[in-house]
Design an enzyme around this catalytic site. Structure first.
Site, mmCIF file in Angstrom:
data_model
loop_
_atom_site.group_PDB
_atom_site.id
_atom_site.type_symbol
_atom_site.label_atom_id
_atom_site.label_comp_id
_atom_site.label_asym_id
_atom_site.label_seq_id
_atom_site.Cartn_x
_atom_site.Cartn_y
_atom_site.Cartn_z
ATOM 1 C CD GLU A 177 -4.927 -8.725 1.589
ATOM 2 O OE1 GLU A 177 -5.674 -9.698 1.359
ATOM 3 O OE2 GLU A 177 -3.828 -8.589 1.023
ATOM 4 C CG ASP A 218 3.781 -5.825 -6.772
ATOM 5 O OD1 ASP A 218 2.796 -5.083 -6.994
ATOM 6 O OD2 ASP A 218 3.667 -6.948 -6.274
ATOM 7 C CG ASN A 237 -0.281 -4.791 5.140
ATOM 8 O OD1 ASN A 237 0.266 -3.733 4.856
ATOM 9 N ND2 ASN A 237 -0.083 -5.902 4.450
ATOM 10 C CD GLU A 291 1.900 -7.215 1.136
ATOM 11 O OE1 GLU A 291 1.457 -7.683 0.065
ATOM 12 O OE2 GLU A 291 1.408 -7.474 2.251
ATOM 13 C CG HIS A 328 0.181 -5.389 -4.295
ATOM 14 N ND1 HIS A 328 1.461 -5.911 -4.355
ATOM 15 C CD2 HIS A 328 -0.344 -5.855 -3.135
ATOM 16 C CE1 HIS A 328 1.688 -6.665 -3.294
ATOM 17 N NE2 HIS A 328 0.602 -6.636 -2.531
#
Length: 323
Positions: free
Chosen positions: A175, A282, A216, A280, A252
């Site tokens: 990030e 979702d 990432n 990751e 996300h």
């Protein structure tokens, strides 16, 4: 509902997109296995589950997991049956691995690595350098540039070096960008400069030459300034010999609002020469869910999986939890 949606999505995607056999070489083991600090659960892989479906397309499907799940036997057995890769939720973040300077607490990481190895799963280690979940001694240490470089390198050498040869992929840096593609203001960037990224990757490769090294970030699923910044950073770094070997897109997402150019964007990542992973995922929805929102979530997972399958250098998909 994540697990069931993704099962169907992978199954459908597996019949609709031809995948490439290109996958990274698995890591080689160069040290004895870490010693776990608790009992190691063993599961039975479902021959019709997610991992089996993914392997037919030369991909993996992974799941975030951590030591506090071990006591939940049903959940643990679900994860071990369905998934082929583990990512620790918190146990390898800096506040957990070096809570005070030069005090390395890696027992939980040892346990998770051993669970993966005993169950013939690969392991994605998350994360070495991130602005969040840092202990106060780092964020408020008021280190000069050279001292913070030394602190960062020492952390990487001791953590990545401890697990040398047992990790498939390390999230080395996490990030680093704002939404407009500029660098995020962090203790590492503001003190060291953007070269902290090069230093971190070069140090990680020396600490564990067997692991694939990843950068990432989130909100890099569709085309836009943040994704463009990622492409430019990786191209530039790789041209200088910096070993950024994979781009992780966290994914996300929100039900019904997926970007329409996910495949094109991830192909642009692949065109840098790096591998691509969805790390990751979702897909959130309002609760309680409705039949319509569940159907849309299912379609959205299929869209993401198909996008990965359509990009030959996309190696797999990790869900951030299985419930």
């Amino acid at each position: 509902m994540v697990g069931y949606s993704l099962v169907l999505s992978v199954a459908l995607a597996a019949t609709s997109v031809l995948a490439s056999p290109l996958i990274p070489t698995p890591c080689a083991s160069s040290t004895t296995a870490p010693t776990p600090t608790t009992s190691i659960p063993v599961g039975k892989r479902d021959p019709k589950g997610l991992d089996s479906l993914a392997k037919r397309k030369k991909r993996f499907v992974g799941c975030a997991y951590d030591v506090y799940h071990i006591s939940d036997v049903d959940y643990t057995q679900l994860v071990l049956a369905q998934f082929g890769q583990l990512t620790p939720e918190n146990s390898l973040k800096w506040e957990s691995t070096e809570p005070t300077r030069n005090n390395f607490t890696l027992g939980n990481g040892d346990t998770l690595v051993k669970i993966a190895e005993k169950n013939k799963m690969s392991f994605r280690a998350h994360v070495l350098v991130w602005h969040s979940q840092l202990p106060a001694w780092v964020t408020a240490g008021n280190f000069a540039k050279n001292e913070l470089i030394s602190v960062m390198k020492n952390h990487i050498v001791n953590v990545a070096g401890h697990f040398r040869g047992h990790i498939a992929t390390w999230d080395v840096v996490n990030e680093v960008f704002n939404e407009d593609g500029t660098f995020r203001s962090t203790v590492f960037h503001d003190t060291i400069g953007p070269e902290f990224i090069d230093i971190a990757f070069r140090t990680a490769k020396l600490a564990d030459p067997f692991a694939t090294l990843a950068i990432n970030d989130y909100n890099i699923d569709g085309l836009g300034p943040k994704s463009t910044a990622m492409v430019n950073l990786v191209k530039s770094a790789r041209s200088r010999g910096v070993p950024i070997e994979q781009i992780g897109a966290q994914a996300h997402l929100v039900v019904g609002t997926l970007p329409t150019n996910i495949r094109e964007n991830w192909q642009a990542f692949a065109n840098t020469g790096a591998w691509v992973a969805i790390t990751e995922i979702d897909i959130r929805m309002p609760t309680p869910p409705t039949e319509a929102s569940l159907a849309q979530q299912k379609a959205d997972y299929k869209t993401v999986v198909n996008a990965c399958l359509a990009v030959s250098r996309c190696v797999g998909v990790t869900v951030w939890g299985a419930t």
